[in-house]
Structure formats: structure tokens, C-alpha cells
Design an enzyme around this catalytic site. Structure first.
Site, PDB file in Angstrom:
ATOM      1  N   LYS A 194      11.660  -8.440  -0.932  1.00 46.06           N
ATOM      2  CA  LYS A 194      10.352  -9.068  -1.155  1.00 46.06           C
ATOM      3  C   LYS A 194       9.601  -8.316  -2.246  1.00 46.06           C
ATOM      4  O   LYS A 194       9.256  -7.140  -2.079  1.00 46.06           O
ATOM      5  CB  LYS A 194       9.499  -9.049   0.112  1.00 46.06           C
ATOM      6  CG  LYS A 194       8.216  -9.872  -0.103  1.00 46.06           C
ATOM      7  CD  LYS A 194       7.168  -9.616   0.943  1.00 46.06           C
ATOM      8  CE  LYS A 194       6.243  -8.473   0.588  1.00 46.06           C
ATOM      9  NZ  LYS A 194       5.381  -8.713  -0.593  1.00 46.06           N
ATOM     10  N   GLU A 268       9.717   5.436   0.513  1.00 48.16           N
ATOM     11  CA  GLU A 268       9.232   6.100  -0.705  1.00 48.16           C
ATOM     12  C   GLU A 268       7.747   5.786  -0.782  1.00 48.16           C
ATOM     13  O   GLU A 268       7.380   4.657  -1.080  1.00 48.16           O
ATOM     14  CB  GLU A 268       9.949   5.542  -1.945  1.00 48.16           C
ATOM     15  CG  GLU A 268      11.459   5.717  -1.944  1.00 48.16           C
ATOM     16  CD  GLU A 268      11.900   7.149  -2.180  1.00 48.16           C
ATOM     17  OE1 GLU A 268      11.051   8.007  -2.473  1.00 48.16           O
ATOM     18  OE2 GLU A 268      13.101   7.404  -2.050  1.00 48.16           O
ATOM     19  N   CYS A 302       3.329   6.498  -8.379  1.00 51.17           N
ATOM     20  CA  CYS A 302       3.373   7.248  -7.114  1.00 51.17           C
ATOM     21  C   CYS A 302       3.372   8.747  -7.368  1.00 51.17           C
ATOM     22  O   CYS A 302       2.786   9.512  -6.620  1.00 51.17           O
ATOM     23  CB  CYS A 302       4.603   6.851  -6.328  1.00 51.17           C
ATOM     24  SG  CYS A 302       6.109   6.929  -7.298  1.00 51.17           S
ATOM     25  N   GLU A 400      -4.988   9.473  -2.382  1.00 57.65           N
ATOM     26  CA  GLU A 400      -4.309   8.940  -3.565  1.00 57.65           C
ATOM     27  C   GLU A 400      -5.212   7.870  -4.184  1.00 57.65           C
ATOM     28  O   GLU A 400      -5.504   6.855  -3.552  1.00 57.65           O
ATOM     29  CB  GLU A 400      -2.979   8.317  -3.143  1.00 57.65           C
ATOM     30  CG  GLU A 400      -2.169   7.819  -4.309  1.00 57.65           C
ATOM     31  CD  GLU A 400      -0.888   7.110  -3.869  1.00 57.65           C
ATOM     32  OE1 GLU A 400      -0.925   6.379  -2.871  1.00 57.65           O
ATOM     33  OE2 GLU A 400       0.132   7.279  -4.559  1.00 57.65           O
TER      34      GLU A 400
HETATM   35  P1  TAP Z   1       1.523  -1.431  -0.203  1.00 55.73           P
HETATM   36  O1  TAP Z   1       0.242  -2.072   0.025  1.00 55.73           O
HETATM   37  O2  TAP Z   1       2.040  -0.493   0.806  1.00 55.73           O
HETATM   38  O3  TAP Z   1       2.564  -2.598  -0.451  1.00 55.73           O
HETATM   39  C1  TAP Z   1       3.916  -2.370  -0.734  1.00 55.73           C
HETATM   40  C2  TAP Z   1       4.705  -3.588  -0.317  1.00 55.73           C
HETATM   41  O4  TAP Z   1       4.651  -3.741   1.098  1.00 55.73           O
HETATM   42  C3  TAP Z   1       4.168  -4.892  -0.894  1.00 55.73           C
HETATM   43  O5  TAP Z   1       5.257  -5.730  -1.185  1.00 55.73           O
HETATM   44  C4  TAP Z   1       3.334  -5.439   0.257  1.00 55.73           C
HETATM   45  O6  TAP Z   1       3.139  -6.809   0.205  1.00 55.73           O
HETATM   46  C5  TAP Z   1       4.194  -5.043   1.445  1.00 55.73           C
HETATM   47  N1  TAP Z   1       3.500  -4.956   2.723  1.00 55.73           N
HETATM   48  C6  TAP Z   1       2.173  -4.870   2.977  1.00 55.73           C
HETATM   49  N2  TAP Z   1       1.954  -4.795   4.306  1.00 55.73           N
HETATM   50  C7  TAP Z   1       3.164  -4.839   4.915  1.00 55.73           C
HETATM   51  C8  TAP Z   1       3.600  -4.789   6.265  1.00 55.73           C
HETATM   52  N3  TAP Z   1       2.752  -4.667   7.276  1.00 55.73           N
HETATM   53  N4  TAP Z   1       4.916  -4.835   6.527  1.00 55.73           N
HETATM   54  C9  TAP Z   1       5.806  -4.929   5.524  1.00 55.73           C
HETATM   55  N5  TAP Z   1       5.458  -5.001   4.218  1.00 55.73           N
HETATM   56  C10 TAP Z   1       4.151  -4.947   3.911  1.00 55.73           C
HETATM   57  O7  TAP Z   1       1.561  -0.612  -1.557  1.00 55.73           O
HETATM   58  P2  TAP Z   1       1.080  -1.101  -2.962  1.00 55.73           P
HETATM   59  O8  TAP Z   1      -0.384  -1.055  -2.964  1.00 55.73           O
HETATM   60  O9  TAP Z   1       1.758  -2.356  -3.352  1.00 55.73           O
HETATM   61  O10 TAP Z   1       1.714   0.012  -3.899  1.00 55.73           O
HETATM   62  C11 TAP Z   1       1.094   1.189  -4.137  1.00 55.73           C
HETATM   63  C12 TAP Z   1       1.665   2.298  -3.274  1.00 55.73           C
HETATM   64  O11 TAP Z   1       3.073   2.421  -3.476  1.00 55.73           O
HETATM   65  C13 TAP Z   1       1.096   3.643  -3.642  1.00 55.73           C
HETATM   66  O12 TAP Z   1       0.760   4.367  -2.501  1.00 55.73           O
HETATM   67  C14 TAP Z   1       2.245   4.326  -4.373  1.00 55.73           C
HETATM   68  O13 TAP Z   1       2.179   5.711  -4.362  1.00 55.73           O
HETATM   69  C15 TAP Z   1       3.431   3.784  -3.688  1.00 55.73           C
HETATM   70  N6  TAP Z   1       4.637   3.898  -4.520  1.00 55.73           N
HETATM   71  C16 TAP Z   1       5.551   4.834  -4.208  1.00 55.73           C
HETATM   72  C17 TAP Z   1       6.671   4.993  -4.991  1.00 55.73           C
HETATM   73  C18 TAP Z   1       7.655   6.051  -4.608  1.00 55.73           C
HETATM   74  S1  TAP Z   1       9.090   6.001  -5.287  1.00 55.73           S
HETATM   75  N7  TAP Z   1       7.375   6.980  -3.760  1.00 55.73           N
HETATM   76  C19 TAP Z   1       6.875   4.188  -6.102  1.00 55.73           C
HETATM   77  C20 TAP Z   1       5.923   3.239  -6.407  1.00 55.73           C
HETATM   78  C21 TAP Z   1       4.799   3.101  -5.602  1.00 55.73           C
HETATM   79  P3  TAP Z   1       1.987  -7.437  -0.744  1.00 55.73           P
HETATM   80  O14 TAP Z   1       1.560  -6.419  -1.720  1.00 55.73           O
HETATM   81  O15 TAP Z   1       2.662  -8.560  -1.366  1.00 55.73           O
HETATM   82  O16 TAP Z   1       0.891  -7.826   0.158  1.00 55.73           O
END
Ligand code: TAP
Length: 800
Positions: A194, A268, A302, A400
Site C-alpha cells: 500500500k 523502519e 527519516c 521528530e
Molecule cells: P505514517 O503516518 O506512519 O504512515 C505510513 C504509512 O502507514 C502510510 O501508508 C499510511 O497510510 C499507513 N498507515 C497509517 N495508519 C495506519 C494503520 N493504523 N495501520 C496500517 N497502516 C497505516 O507515516 P508518514 O507520515 O506517511 O511518514 C512519515 C514517517 O515515516 C516519519 O516518521 C519518518 O521518519 C518515517 N520514515 C521512516 C523511514 C525509515 S527507513 N526509518 C523512511 C521514511 C520515512 P496513509 O498515509 O495513506 O494514510
């Protein structure tokens, strides 16, 4: 009117250098600007399904309409993936390698289109999508084509997990897709992925490439949607493994949602990574390092270097240089090839960042935004931002922000730098700047981070594992360690299940009732900090033989005893840095002393478990042999030196996991205990062990063996008592870094996985299945060593 050449020389102004989005717009039109899901090799759209739109954050324009995946869509995708999986895994590795290679080539052939679509959807600059996101994604498919090719010879005892559910964020949409799909396919899994709601488009383009590559139907399935779609994937019963990249909060939800399901999990998560600049750093290079560290991808990274730690002597000079450099950073249209920063991914993200920056100022920070006036007034553009006078305890130093905001703090000594750097619940990355290589190499291993860049930042390569410590998650992506995340040992499927058992222990009876030791206190105490310690509750538990006859008593450990044991383990930090030769010597010495007491342990086994003397002797002998095995491994389970395609080496160090909780099985109470503490000891992990609940005397008899074998005080701690209660305390303890659960029951694993979500400790559980402790293929060796260590990649540039 365009400027004359002479005028340009005078002002050195940048002209516009826009990348055309014509091909991308044509591609969007070819899909009617509307996408469903990619399931079983086909585009699927429910006629009346709910949908959402994806917009260009730089302009606010709607780009396309996307369908919101429902439970039925996820079910269909999982079904297709399950149907395709066996045949995909059964293919010759070379065959899978050819598909991965084809995908790598197709990514390269479509690289400009991918780069532009990513720009439009996410708002990041074309310079980055073109040179970083897409090229690293192609490299990932090449690298993993290689793993598919040599899988059988390199991982002979392993097989694919099955159907893998993958959920990714919006900050590096295409790169994260590649990091997820390439290793999963190489290992023989099929996937249901997804993409994030804000950024689904490059995943749609990738689906087209899968069709072009002729990938068999069902191997890759992509379901669009939001968090609710993600939740359907993570709880799906027919999915064997979940790989998630995203925020720590959602990671925690997923940890709890998958607890006890038998699914393996890699997370991650977020970060708050430090950039440490020492007085002897090349300051101009360090400034560029900071720029790249925090303003790459608008800081939506991240591993962004969001905490800048400056040594006092150069702080003022460095801040002045940085302020000047910030004023020159160009923020603007992502499609302009000469801009440094594009738009944030969404208005929501803009508001969150702005709120946090204002809070930082309210908490006393000084705001520096020299480029504010040249930042476009419309669209989600946020200027490069620096917060000075930040206290380590302020909100902006802890949470963060996930935007172009760096907080600055100062330090005096290297020790203080390490302390400040590690003062975070995260542990993803760090960057160290010093021209003194000895200092930099001394600091790097002390930092709690999965990646440390020396005199560099944001370096990635498919061959070098990437991932975090602490609340930045567990598991690595890339390299050999990344492959293990998508494989499982073949022996697992043959293990029999435990039946639920009632606790064997009862409160202590009169000491005088103990056979042959009337009126002598034979209660075995706990073993904490190298000493025998009375249990905090001052209660004992009776241990009986196979006929129910009392044979001894042990202390009834409680929460407080576990806390004391963890404190003792913390004090023994030096054990993790001890020489590998020393660990080997101690393990051999333990084996020698166990051998000297072989008869005593044999009798004890016969007495409490009722096995025959021959079976007991076999268990003692195998335990001695196992100690030798880990004595052997102690100085052989080495790290690696990777050579990524740049003038750098990346040293992959295997570090002990830190403080490791271990819950032992009841069967083979001596061999099970030895099989679990010995690999931890060999790797330098400090342990807090709950021995067999039913037969703890085999572990308490061992105290004297430890005492006579030069075991370092606090490196191993033992708390006897009720397994369930002690396990829960271990799982909830925030200072325990990892927990192994081998309790002889069906329910303990779920308890461990659920209760560990607090500090997201790394867990290894038996999922209610009993292993054969005599079978060396399943009960000793590298698998144990892998779970006792973390891999830290230290990147070191070379050349002038
Ligand atoms: P999240 O809000 O955690 O979303 C990540 C993914 O999870 C999205 O596809 C989101 O869907 C989905 N999601 C949301 N709630 C969920 C649930 N209850 N069950 C399953 N999936 C769910 O993160 P974000 O805001 O997109 O990304 C930013 C975060 O990612 C930051 O904290 C960043 O540090 C972290 N990140 C970490 C890494 C590594 S390698 N450590 C790399 C990149 C980013 P929708 O967004 O479509 O609603």
C-alpha cells in the site's frame, strides 16, 4: 525580457531551468487521471468505490483520482498473492533474478518519467528524484537480482516467508517501494503493497513496469488507500510478514495489531538524528553536510540530521556560516532543476511543522529563517529554518519535526557530545564531523544509531543495511541482513506446538520438608550483579520432583527484582566492549567448570525431570559442547566492509543488542538455558534471564559455575519465579533492548509482542512452538548470534 549575458555575470542570478512535465501529463491522461488497484496483474476499479484525490503540493492542483482500498480489495490482493507465491518461490533463482533485472532496466529506461511524476505528486525537487530516488531504486533492483541469483547457495537453510504485506510513507514513495519489493521478490515472496495516500502515483507507474516485464500475475499487488487500508493489510490472516516504514506511532499500532499472529515484522520508523561537529572539523564541508543532512527533501527524511550539536569553540562561526548559506538556498518549483528545496508533501505537513516551530520559539528558541522572503508565498513551501538556544528537554529537541528545521545545541567534550546525541528515544542515524579520524572512529561506535556517517551524510546503498535502534524500529533494509528479513528458517514449519500448561509453581512449604536437608536453608536466591540476592518480596517457591516431592526452593522474583537486575546489567556496560577473545575464554572456562560438575548436574536433571541417567548425561554433554560452540563463535562472527559505488567504505559492525531479556523453556532445563545465554554472552549482550519455571534449579545450580569462571558481574542476571508475570515485566521494561521468548506455552509470545510496543524492543519469540534443543540445525549457530547483535554501518570517506 531575458537578462543579457553581461548582466548575468554581474548578478549571478539563476535563470529558470524547468523540466517539462509533458510526458508525465500524457501518462496521467492515458489513465484518465484515475487509478484503481493493481491486483493479480490487472487494473481493478470498483464502479462505486470510494475515492480520494492526490494533489501537487507545489501548486495545489489536483493530479488524479485514486480509489480507496477496502477490506474486499485487500482480500482479493492477498488471495492473488497467495495463489502466485508457491510457484514464484519454486522458480529457479536465476529465473527470479531475470525478472528483477528486467525491472531494474525498466526503471532506468523510464527514469525521467518516474522522476517527474514523483516531483508532481510529492513536491520534492527534480534534482533529487532524478539523481537520488530513482537511481537508488534501480540500484536496489540490480542488487536484489543478485540475491535472487545466489539465494540457494547463500541461504540454504532458509525459505520465503510467503505473502508479505508492505505499507510505505510519502517521503520517498518510489525508493521505499523499491526497498520493500526488491528483497521480498528476490527471496521468493509475493507482495501486497500500500503506497501512502498522498503519493500513490509512482507505484502506479511501477505496476505498469511489472506488466511490461511480464511479471507473473499476483507476484506484485498494489492496493491504494489510507490508514484503514493499511490496517486491513496488517491484520490479514493470510499474510506471513509485515514490512512497514512510517511513523513510530503507527509502528506501535502495528506491533500491537500483529502481536501473537505469528507474522514476522520489520519496522523502519522515525528519527531525530544528530549531526556532531567537532572543533577540528573542516567547517565549510560541515556546512554542506548540514545542508544535505536537514534540507535534502525539505527535511522530510527519516534520518534527517535534525539535531545539530556544535562544539563550543566553533559554534558561533559555524552558525554564521550556516546562516549565510541558508540565505542562498533556493526554494521553489520542484520541476526547476536549479532549486534546492521544493514543496512539503501536503498542507497538513506544513501546518504541523509550523505549529512545532512556533512552539519551539515559545519554549525559548531563537528563530533563524534568512530565506523566508524568497520562499514562494503560495503552495506548501517552508523556508530552511534553524532554531538556536534550544534546550535538550524542549519539545523541538525531542520530537521528530519531519521538515526543514534544525535545532542547534552546543557541547564541550566528546563525552558530552555522545551523551547529548544519545539523549533521544530514537536511534536511526548520526553524522560526525572531525578531521581527526581517531576521534571520529572513537565516537561512531558509541552512538546509538543504525547508521553513522563520518564527514558525510545521507549516503545510501543497496548493499549496506539501513535501519534503526530503539524507537526507530527494528530490522534492516539492504544487504545480506535485509534479505534475512524476508526469509525464515526451513525447520520452523516442522516444530510441534506447545499445549497451554498451568503454572507448575506453588508457594514455598516448610524448609524442613526438603528431602535430606532438614532445618538448613536451601532456598536458591536470585543472581544479580554477580551476587546471590534475596528476592525483594522475601517469598520463596517450592520445586518438586516428578513425583511431587519437594526437592528445593527458589526465590519468587517480582517487578522490583527485574528492575534491580536491569540496573546491574546497565552497570556492566563494559561487557559489550570486551575483547572477543575474552568472551571466548570465559565461555570455555564455563564449559570446563560445568564438565567438572557434570555428575552433580546429571543427578539434578534425573531428580527434577525424571529422565534416565543416560538422557541426563547426554544433556550435560550437549550443554558443554554448546558452550564450546559459542566460545568458537565469539571471535568469528565478524562484521563486513562494504564498498558502495563512491569513494567511501561502509564498515558494518556487529554490536551486542544491549540489554537482552531471555525467557527459557521448561524442556531440557539445562541445555535450553545454556543454548540461550551462551550466544548472548559470546556477542557481549548483557542478559536478564528467567530460567525454566518448572525446573529452575538447573539455572540456580549454575551460579557457582559462573562464580568460578570469571563471568563479569552484571553481565548475566537470573530472576526465578512465575514465568508469565516476569515475562510481562521484561516486555514492558523501557531499558531492555531486546527480548527472546522460549517459554513452554502457547500464549507467552503474544504477551511479549504486545507488551513490548512501549519502547519497541526487538523481540524473538517461539510462537508457541517447541524446538528440539539437541538438534543443532535449529538450536545453535548464526541465527542466535544474529538476534544477539545489531548491525551498525559506519560510512568512512577516503581521498582528498
Ligand atoms: P505514517 O503516518 O506512519 O504512515 C505510513 C504509512 O502507514 C502510510 O501508508 C499510511 O497510510 C499507513 N498507515 C497509517 N495508519 C495506519 C494503520 N493504523 N495501520 C496500517 N497502516 C497505516 O507515516 P508518514 O507520515 O506517511 O511518514 C512519515 C514517517 O515515516 C516519519 O516518521 C519518518 O521518519 C518515517 N520514515 C521512516 C523511514 C525509515 S527507513 N526509518 C523512511 C521514511 C520515512 P496513509 O498515509 O495513506 O494514510
Amino acid at each position: 525580457m531575458s537578462a543579457k549575458v553581461a548582466e548575468i555575470f554581474e548578478t549571478m542570478e539563476y535563470g529558470p531551468a524547468p523540466e517539462s512535465d509533458k510526458t508525465a501529463q500524457e501518462w496521467l491522461e492515458s489513465h484518465g487521471r484515475s487509478f484503481g488497484h493493481f491486483i493479480n496483474g490487472k487494473w481493478v476499479k470498483a464502479p462505486k468505490g470510494k475515492s480520494f484525490t492526490t494533489t501537487n503540493p507545489a501548486s495545489g492542483e489536483t493530479i488524479a483520482k485514486i480509489q480507496l482500498g477496502t477490506k474486499a480489495d485487500v482480500d482479493a490482493a492477498v488471495k492473488a498473492a497467495a495463489k502466485a507465491q508457491k510457484a514464484w518461490a519454486a522458480r529457479d533463482g536465476h529465473d527470479r533474478a531475470k525478472y528483477l533485472y528486467a525491472l531494474a532496466r525498466l526503471i532506468q529506461k523510464n527514469s525521467r518519467l518516474l522522476a517527474v511524476v514523483e516531483c508532481l505528486d510529492n513536491g520534492k525537487p527534480i534534482r533529487e528524484t532524478r539523481d537520488i530516488d530513482v537511481s537508488l531504486a534501480a540500484r536496489h533492483f540490480y542488487h536484489h537480482a543478485g540475491w535472487a541469483q545466489i539465494l540457494e547457495s547463500e541461504f540454504p537453510a532458509y525459505e520465503a516467508c510467503g505473502v508479505v504485506g508492505q505499507v510505505i510513507p510519502w517521503n520517498f514513495p518510489f525508493l521505499m517501494l523499491a526497498w520493500k519489493i526488491a528483497p521480498a521478490l528476490a527471496a521468493g515472496n509475493t507482495v501486497v503493497l500500500k503506497p501512502a495516500e498522498f503519493t500513490p502515483l509512482t507505484a502506479m507507474l511501477f505496476a505498469e513496469l511489472c506488466l511490461e516485464a511480464g511479471l507473473p500475475a499476483g507476484v506484485v499487488n498494489i492496493v491504494n488507500g489510507d490508514g484503514s487500508t493499511g490496517a486491513e493489510i496488517t491484520k490479514h490472516e493470510d499474510i506471513a510478514k509485515i514490512a512497514f516504514t512510517g511513523s513510530t506511532d503507527v509502528g506501535r499500532i502495528i506491533r500491537e495489531a500483529t502481536a501473537g499472529s505469528g507474522k514476522t515484522l520489520t519496522l523502519e520508523l522515525g528519527g531525530k538524528s544528530p549531526t556532531i561537529v567537532f572543533e577540528n572539523a573542516d567547517l565549510d564541508s560541515a556546512v554542506e553536510g548540514v545542508v544535505d543532512g536537514i534540507w535534502l527533501n525539505q527535511g522530510e527524511v527519516c534520518c534527517a540530521g535534525s539535531r545539530l550539536l556544535l562544539q563550543e569553540g566553533i559554534a558561533e562561526k559555524m552558525i554564521a556560516k550556516l546562516t549565510k548559506r541558508m540565505a542562498n538556498l533556493r526554494v521553489g518549483s520542484p520541476l526547476d532543476k536549479a532549486i534546492d528545496m521544493g514543496a512539503l508533501a501536503s498542507d497538513e505537513q506544513y501546518q504541523k511543522i509550523d505549529r512545532l516551530v512556533k512552539l519551539g520559539v515559545k519554549e525559548g528558541a531563537k528563530l533563524v529563517q534568512p530565506g523566508k522572503d524568497s520562499c514562494p508565498a503560495t503552495g506548501c513551501f517552508y523556508p530552511p529554518t534553524m532554531l538556536l538556544n534550544v534546550q535538550p528537554s524542549s519539545t523541538v529537541a525531542e520530537v521528530e519535526i519531519f521538515g526543514p528545521v534544525v535545532t542547534v545545541m552546543t557541547f564541550r567534550t566528546p563525552e558530552e557530545a555522545v551523551m547529548l546525541a544519545n539523549n533521544s528515544r530514537y536511534g536511526l542515524a548520526a553524522s560526525v564531523w572531525s578531521e581527526n579520524i581517531n576521534l571520529a572512529l572513537d565516537i561512531a561506535p558509541k552512538l546509538k544509531a543504525g547508521v553513522v556517517w563520518i564527514n558525510s551524510t545521507n549516503m545510501f546503498d543497496a548493499a549496506c543495511g539501513f535501519g534503526g535502534y530503539r524507537e526507530s524500529g527494528f530490522g534492516r533494509e539492504g544487504g545480506r541482513e535485509g534479505m534475512f528479513a524476508y526469509l525464515k528458517p526451513k525447520y520452523l514449519k516442522a516444530l510441534p506446538a506447545y499445549k497451554e500448561t498451568k503454572s507448575a509453581l506453588s508457594p514455598a512449604k516448610h524448609v524442613s520438608a526438603v528431602e535430606g536437608v532438614a532445618n538448613i536453608d536451601r532456598t536458591a536466591k536470585l543472581y544479580i550483579g554477580g551476587k546471590q540476592a534475596r528476592p525483594d518480596g522475601a517469598y520463596s517457591l517450592s520445586i518438586t520432583d516428578k513425583n511431587g516431592k519437594l526437592v528445593g526452593q527458589v526465590g519468587e522474583g517480582n517487578r522490583k527484582d527485574i528492575r534491580n537486575a536491569v540496573e546491574a546489567a546497565k552497570k556492566a556496560e563494559g561487557w559489550g566492549k570486551s575483547a572477543h577473545h575474552l568472551r571466548a575464554q570465559i565461555l570455555y572456562y564455563i564449559a570446563e567448570n560445568l564438565s567438572a560438575r557434570s555428575d552433580e548436574f546429571k543427578k539434578r536433571l534425573v531428580q527434577v525431570t525424571g529422565v534416565t541417567p543416560a538422557a541426563a548425561q547426554k544433556e550435560v554433554d550437549e550443554s558443554i559442547r554448546r558452550l564450546f560452540t559459542y566460545g568458537a563463535w565469539a571471535d568469528k562472527y565478524d562484521g563486513q566492509v562494504h564498498t558502495p559505488p563512491a569513494r567511501l567504505v561502509s564498515v558494518a559492525m556487529k554490536e551486542p543488542v544491549g540489554i537482552l531479556g531471555i525467557v527459557c523453556p521448561d524442556e531440557n532445563p539445562l541445555l535450553g538455558f545454556v543454548s540461550l545465554f551462551a550466544p548472548a554472552m559470546a556477542m557481549g549482550a548483557r542478559t536478564v534471564i528467567v530460567p525454566s519455571e518448572k525446573y529452575p534449579l538447573l539455572a540456580t545450580d549454575f551460579y557457582q559455575v559462573f562464580d568460578t569462571s570469571d563471568v563479569v558481574a552484571g553481565s548475566i542476571n537470573i530472576v526465578t519465579g512465575h514465568r508469565k508475570e516476569l515475562t510481562k515485566t521484561l516486555a514492558e521494561h523501557d531499558e531492555i533492548d531486546a527480548l527472546w521468548y522460549f517459554g513452554s506455552d502457547a500464549a507467552g509470545s503474544a504477551l511479549v509482542e504486545k507488551a513490548s510496543s512501549g519502547n519497541l524492543k526487538r523481540t524473538w519469540v517461539n510462537s508457541g512452538r517447541q524446538r528440539n534443543w539437541f538438534d543443532r540445525a535449529q538450536s545453535e549457530g548464526e541465527e542466535f548470534l544474529r538476534y544477539a547483535t545489531e548491525i551498525k554501518n559506519i560510512w568512512i570517506p577516503y581521498g582528498e
